[in-house]
Design a protein around this motif. Structure first.
Motif, PDB file in Angstrom:
ATOM      1  N   LEU A 185      15.892  62.869  48.019  1.00 23.05           N
ATOM      2  CA  LEU A 185      15.382  63.031  46.659  1.00 23.05           C
ATOM      3  C   LEU A 185      16.491  63.589  45.777  1.00 23.05           C
ATOM      4  O   LEU A 185      17.238  64.477  46.195  1.00 23.05           O
ATOM      5  CB  LEU A 185      14.194  63.998  46.623  1.00 23.05           C
ATOM      6  N   LEU A 186      16.591  63.071  44.555  1.00 21.74           N
ATOM      7  CA  LEU A 186      17.449  63.662  43.528  1.00 21.74           C
ATOM      8  C   LEU A 186      16.549  64.122  42.393  1.00 21.74           C
ATOM      9  O   LEU A 186      15.686  63.363  41.931  1.00 21.74           O
ATOM     10  CB  LEU A 186      18.468  62.656  42.993  1.00 21.74           C
ATOM     11  N   ILE A 187      16.735  65.355  41.948  1.00 20.53           N
ATOM     12  CA  ILE A 187      15.920  65.918  40.870  1.00 20.53           C
ATOM     13  C   ILE A 187      16.803  66.167  39.660  1.00 20.53           C
ATOM     14  O   ILE A 187      17.870  66.777  39.765  1.00 20.53           O
ATOM     15  CB  ILE A 187      15.248  67.233  41.312  1.00 20.53           C
ATOM     16  N   ARG A 188      16.329  65.684  38.512  1.00 22.04           N
ATOM     17  CA  ARG A 188      17.031  65.891  37.243  1.00 22.04           C
ATOM     18  C   ARG A 188      16.149  66.719  36.319  1.00 22.04           C
ATOM     19  O   ARG A 188      14.991  66.377  36.095  1.00 22.04           O
ATOM     20  CB  ARG A 188      17.343  64.536  36.591  1.00 22.04           C
ATOM     21  N   VAL A 301      19.184  55.949  34.171  1.00 20.62           N
ATOM     22  CA  VAL A 301      17.899  56.306  33.566  1.00 20.62           C
ATOM     23  C   VAL A 301      18.157  57.118  32.303  1.00 20.62           C
ATOM     24  O   VAL A 301      18.753  58.202  32.372  1.00 20.62           O
ATOM     25  CB  VAL A 301      17.034  57.121  34.544  1.00 20.62           C
ATOM     26  N   PRO A 302      17.751  56.632  31.124  1.00 21.32           N
ATOM     27  CA  PRO A 302      17.995  57.379  29.882  1.00 21.32           C
ATOM     28  C   PRO A 302      17.353  58.763  29.913  1.00 21.32           C
ATOM     29  O   PRO A 302      16.285  58.957  30.507  1.00 21.32           O
ATOM     30  CB  PRO A 302      17.349  56.494  28.807  1.00 21.32           C
ATOM     31  N   ARG A 303      17.998  59.706  29.265  1.00 23.01           N
ATOM     32  CA  ARG A 303      17.448  61.056  29.175  1.00 23.01           C
ATOM     33  C   ARG A 303      16.159  61.087  28.361  1.00 23.01           C
ATOM     34  O   ARG A 303      15.359  62.005  28.505  1.00 23.01           O
ATOM     35  CB  ARG A 303      18.481  61.985  28.539  1.00 23.01           C
ATOM     36  N   SER A 304      15.971  60.086  27.506  1.00 25.91           N
ATOM     37  CA  SER A 304      14.737  60.029  26.715  1.00 25.91           C
ATOM     38  C   SER A 304      13.530  59.675  27.578  1.00 25.91           C
ATOM     39  O   SER A 304      12.391  59.882  27.165  1.00 25.91           O
ATOM     40  CB  SER A 304      14.890  59.006  25.585  1.00 25.91           C
ATOM     41  N   GLU A 305      13.759  59.124  28.769  1.00 22.18           N
ATOM     42  CA  GLU A 305      12.670  58.865  29.719  1.00 22.18           C
ATOM     43  C   GLU A 305      12.509  60.113  30.575  1.00 22.18           C
ATOM     44  O   GLU A 305      13.237  60.322  31.544  1.00 22.18           O
ATOM     45  CB  GLU A 305      12.987  57.644  30.583  1.00 22.18           C
ATOM     46  N   ARG A 306      11.546  60.950  30.228  1.00 22.44           N
ATOM     47  CA  ARG A 306      11.400  62.248  30.881  1.00 22.44           C
ATOM     48  C   ARG A 306      10.213  62.260  31.831  1.00 22.44           C
ATOM     49  O   ARG A 306       9.210  61.605  31.603  1.00 22.44           O
ATOM     50  CB  ARG A 306      11.217  63.348  29.831  1.00 22.44           C
ATOM     51  N   GLY A 307      10.368  63.041  32.892  1.00 27.86           N
ATOM     52  CA  GLY A 307       9.260  63.258  33.806  1.00 27.86           C
ATOM     53  C   GLY A 307       8.807  62.013  34.534  1.00 27.86           C
ATOM     54  O   GLY A 307       7.608  61.774  34.681  1.00 27.86           O
ATOM     55  N   ILE A 308       9.746  61.202  35.020  1.00 31.00           N
ATOM     56  CA  ILE A 308       9.378  59.966  35.699  1.00 31.00           C
ATOM     57  C   ILE A 308       9.766  60.048  37.170  1.00 31.00           C
ATOM     58  O   ILE A 308      10.571  60.888  37.580  1.00 31.00           O
ATOM     59  CB  ILE A 308      10.045  58.734  35.048  1.00 31.00           C
ATOM     60  N   VAL A 309       9.164  59.173  37.969  1.00 30.13           N
ATOM     61  CA  VAL A 309       9.522  59.009  39.376  1.00 30.13           C
ATOM     62  C   VAL A 309      10.063  57.596  39.542  1.00 30.13           C
ATOM     63  O   VAL A 309       9.395  56.627  39.185  1.00 30.13           O
ATOM     64  CB  VAL A 309       8.311  59.224  40.306  1.00 30.13           C
ATOM     65  N   VAL A 310      11.280  57.468  40.034  1.00 29.58           N
ATOM     66  CA  VAL A 310      11.889  56.150  40.214  1.00 29.58           C
ATOM     67  C   VAL A 310      12.438  56.050  41.629  1.00 29.58           C
ATOM     68  O   VAL A 310      12.669  57.063  42.299  1.00 29.58           O
ATOM     69  CB  VAL A 310      13.025  55.906  39.193  1.00 29.58           C
ATOM     70  N   GLU A 362      23.525  59.192  31.475  1.00 31.15           N
ATOM     71  CA  GLU A 362      24.726  59.946  31.824  1.00 31.15           C
ATOM     72  C   GLU A 362      25.970  59.059  31.748  1.00 31.15           C
ATOM     73  O   GLU A 362      27.054  59.511  31.391  1.00 31.15           O
ATOM     74  CB  GLU A 362      24.598  60.535  33.234  1.00 31.15           C
ATOM     75  N   GLU A 363      25.803  57.780  32.087  1.00 33.07           N
ATOM     76  CA  GLU A 363      26.929  56.855  32.049  1.00 33.07           C
ATOM     77  C   GLU A 363      27.465  56.703  30.627  1.00 33.07           C
ATOM     78  O   GLU A 363      28.678  56.709  30.395  1.00 33.07           O
ATOM     79  CB  GLU A 363      26.489  55.498  32.598  1.00 33.07           C
ATOM     80  N   HIS A 364      26.562  56.588  29.648  1.00 36.04           N
ATOM     81  CA  HIS A 364      27.000  56.447  28.259  1.00 36.04           C
ATOM     82  C   HIS A 364      27.542  57.769  27.712  1.00 36.04           C
ATOM     83  O   HIS A 364      28.452  57.778  26.875  1.00 36.04           O
ATOM     84  CB  HIS A 364      25.846  55.943  27.388  1.00 36.04           C
ATOM     85  N   MET A 365      26.977  58.891  28.181  1.00 36.72           N
ATOM     86  CA  MET A 365      27.535  60.178  27.758  1.00 36.72           C
ATOM     87  C   MET A 365      28.988  60.307  28.217  1.00 36.72           C
ATOM     88  O   MET A 365      29.856  60.775  27.480  1.00 36.72           O
ATOM     89  CB  MET A 365      26.710  61.338  28.338  1.00 36.72           C
ATOM     90  N   PRO A 401      31.242  67.388  33.878  1.00 38.93           N
ATOM     91  CA  PRO A 401      30.264  66.381  33.448  1.00 38.93           C
ATOM     92  C   PRO A 401      28.854  66.925  33.304  1.00 38.93           C
ATOM     93  O   PRO A 401      28.042  66.376  32.576  1.00 38.93           O
ATOM     94  CB  PRO A 401      30.341  65.324  34.563  1.00 38.93           C
ATOM     95  N   ARG A 402      28.539  68.036  33.991  1.00 39.26           N
ATOM     96  CA  ARG A 402      27.185  68.579  33.901  1.00 39.26           C
ATOM     97  C   ARG A 402      26.904  69.178  32.530  1.00 39.26           C
ATOM     98  O   ARG A 402      25.776  69.172  32.062  1.00 39.26           O
ATOM     99  CB  ARG A 402      26.990  69.656  34.978  1.00 39.26           C
ATOM    100  N   ARG A 403      27.941  69.707  31.878  1.00 43.35           N
ATOM    101  CA  ARG A 403      27.744  70.359  30.586  1.00 43.35           C
ATOM    102  C   ARG A 403      27.524  69.349  29.469  1.00 43.35           C
ATOM    103  O   ARG A 403      26.962  69.682  28.437  1.00 43.35           O
ATOM    104  CB  ARG A 403      28.955  71.237  30.255  1.00 43.35           C
ATOM    105  N   LEU A 404      28.003  68.120  29.668  1.00 44.78           N
ATOM    106  CA  LEU A 404      27.933  67.119  28.603  1.00 44.78           C
ATOM    107  C   LEU A 404      27.193  65.874  29.084  1.00 44.78           C
ATOM    108  O   LEU A 404      27.646  64.751  28.901  1.00 44.78           O
ATOM    109  CB  LEU A 404      29.345  66.760  28.136  1.00 44.78           C
ATOM    110  N   SER A 405      26.043  66.071  29.709  1.00 45.36           N
ATOM    111  CA  SER A 405      25.264  64.942  30.217  1.00 45.36           C
ATOM    112  C   SER A 405      24.101  64.581  29.302  1.00 45.36           C
ATOM    113  O   SER A 405      23.390  63.619  29.568  1.00 45.36           O
ATOM    114  CB  SER A 405      24.729  65.267  31.619  1.00 45.36           C
TER     115      SER A 405
END
Length: 541
Positions: A185-188, A301-310, A362-365, A401-405
């Protein structure tokens, strides 16, 4: 401090032993007992390191006392005194862990020397036990970090030999079985967790605790925080896992667990998390590749898509470029020309495109941060300075990269860096020549579809054409006509990639009345015709 207990049923001998001056060998506390039973009572309330006892005593004799001490106080040493030299006594004394067996009458110096010898044994044993306990405490304190670092090594594909890994896992108390199937599992952390780094760290710690409490009821759990800031969990089914068959973790179990975790985080912390479920893998050799696939999937996965399971194997929309980031004039050109207001407008257009097309991944950031950092570095190096000299600590944030994601943080970082550069550069770029270049470029860009001949530009800036041409070449190291052509071709390339504009319309918009002539210049610049350029780009995307 060593505590000595002297035991003898003869008062005169007991008093004589107590008066031996034990402080000479570092024994400050000396206790006395006139029987084995009295000694046993003292041992109940007092920590005694060494007991010197006679064998022949009424009630509980010396051997019985030694046996009693060995059973209840195994770290207490005993020295037996006796007038008998029979082998049976010596054998029993050894069996009961007696440190030594001395025959009466014992000289004072002989007894003191023997007590000093046993005292040294006790002190060395204390040091050994102390070192072991300290090592055990240190290991316990650092156990989470050691486990985390070992998992990070596994995720990077550095598992080492099976025997070495098994040894470390046993040492770190990780109950995983090598060769058995695991889930990942990865959690964001998505939102509602505060804006400051301190808030994020506290909420991250809380999320980790909630996840651990939930997951450990059914799974063996091994976790870490990876270099991208995701919380990573490797799970292996316990034998009593109600959702597993043998060693396999069912997909439904993972889906249910992920949703329950999201609900608990929202219920306790009012924050949202996204959970990515990776492909099944076997520990350890199959861990690195599923992690890489999971990492690649969640970064789409865009940051605007919040609280999802993929799931890692789910298909996502293909990554698209940010056209506004590269359309001329480029960010670097704007900075080089000192056009700070235009640079801010361009930044706004980039983040507006990001929001409109939901490209806040994150890729576009990373794409934005790398592109802007290159431009900022170029401007700093033009002035023979480091970026940190011009902007302070803001420059260093791009290395993490974590500070600017997230788009908000990237926009804030870019804005602050731009402000810092402007405050320094404006003082150095206020001469008339630089202002003139800005005026020329703006005139060309605003009238690119019209006549932008040297004469027109000279009339606009009120200079003789020959002087203007020489001045521009001196400052920019290229002719004005070269800049005009380059600007037209680069803007044409952007429009061909981003729009469906007709070739003849594009030629007109770029200031060409003759489309074939435009196509000829375009081919000279790019090596292909406008239509071939568009077709090749569409085929690649």
């Amino acid at each position: 401090m060593i505590t000595l207990l002297l035991v003898d049923d003869e008062p005169m001998l007991l008093k004589s032993m107590a008066a031996n001056g034990w402080e000479r060998i570092g024994i400050e506390c000396v206790l006395q007992a006139s029987s084995g039973l009295e000694a046993a009572e003292i041992l109940k309330t007092t920590s005694v390191d060494l007991v010197v006892t006679d064998i022949r005593m009424p009630g509980m004799d010396g051997l019985q006392l030694c046996k009693h001490i060995q059973e209840r106080y195994p770290r207490t040493k005993c020295i037996l005194l006796s007038g008998y030299g029979e082998f049976e006594y010596a054998r029993d004394a050894i069996r009961y862990g007696t440190a030594n067996y001395l025959l009466k009458p014992v000289k004072d110096e002989e007894l003191i020397d023997e007590v000093a010898r046993v005292k040294s044994l006790i002190e060395r044993e204390r040091e050994r036990i102390g070192s072991f306990e300290e090592a055990r405490r240190t290991l316990h304190v650092h156990l989470p970090l050691l486990r985390s670092n070992l998992l990070i090594e596994l995720l990077a594909g550095n598992s080492g030999s099976h025997s070495e890994l098994a040894r470390k896992m046993d040492e770190y108390r990780l109950p995983f079985e090598l060769g058995r199937e695991c889930a990942m599992l990865l959690i964001r952390l998505d939102g509602g967790f505060g804006e400051s780094d301190e808030d994020s760290m506290l909420y991250e710690f809380a999320v980790h605790n909630i996840a651990g409490e939930l997951l450990e009821s059914d799974f063996h759990v091994w976790s870490c925080k990876d270099s991208y800031g995701y919380l990573c969990y490797v799970l292996q089914a316990k034998t009593t896992d109600r959702g597993s068959s043998g060693s396999r973790i069912h997909d439904a179990t993972l889906d249910r667990t992920a949703q329950e975790l999201q609900a608990k985080v929202f219920g306790y912390l009012k924050g949202r998390i996204s959970v990515l479920i990776g492909s099944p893998c076997r520990l350890p050799e199959q861990v690195a590749e599923p992690y890489r696939q999971s990492l690649n999937a969640i970064r789409k996965v865009p940051r605007s898509e919040r609280g999802i399971v993929v799931r890692a194997e789910e298909s996502r929309p293909r990554i698209a470029p940010l056209h506004s980031l590269y359309s001329p004039p480029s960010f670097q050109q704007l900075l080089e020309a000192g056009r700070w207001a235009d640079a801010r407008v361009k930044l706004s257009s980039v983040f507006e495109e990001l929001r409109a097309k939901k490209l806040d991944t994150e890729e576009h950031m990373l794409e934005i941060v790398c592109s802007l950092t290159n431009s900022f570095l170029y401007i700093a190096h033009l002035q023979s300075k480091t970026l940190m000299e011009l902007s302070g600590l803001e420059a260093d944030q791009a290395s993490d990269p974590r500070r600017l994601s997230q788009s908000g943080r990237v926009a804030e970082w870019a804005g602050k860096l731009l402000d810092s550069l402007e405050s320094v550069s404006v003082r150095e770029l206020k001469d008339a020549k630089n202002q003139l270049i800005v005026k020329i470029h703006r005139f060309i860009e605003e009238r690119i579809a019209e006549d932008v001949s040297l004469q027109k530009i000279a009339d606009h800036v009120k200079l003789h054409p020959a002087y203007l041409s020489s001045l521009y070449k001196q400052e920019m190291k290229e002719n004005i006509s070269d800049f005009i052509l380059r600007y037209r071709m680069e803007k044409a390339g952007i429009l061909l990639r981003a729009t469906d504009i007709k070739i003849y319309e594009l030629a007109s918009r770029m200031g060409f009345q003759n489309p074939p002539y435009f196509s000829k210049l375009f081919k000279n610049y790019y090596g292909v015709t406008p239509q071939e350029y568009r077709d090749r780009y569409q085929a690649e995307s």
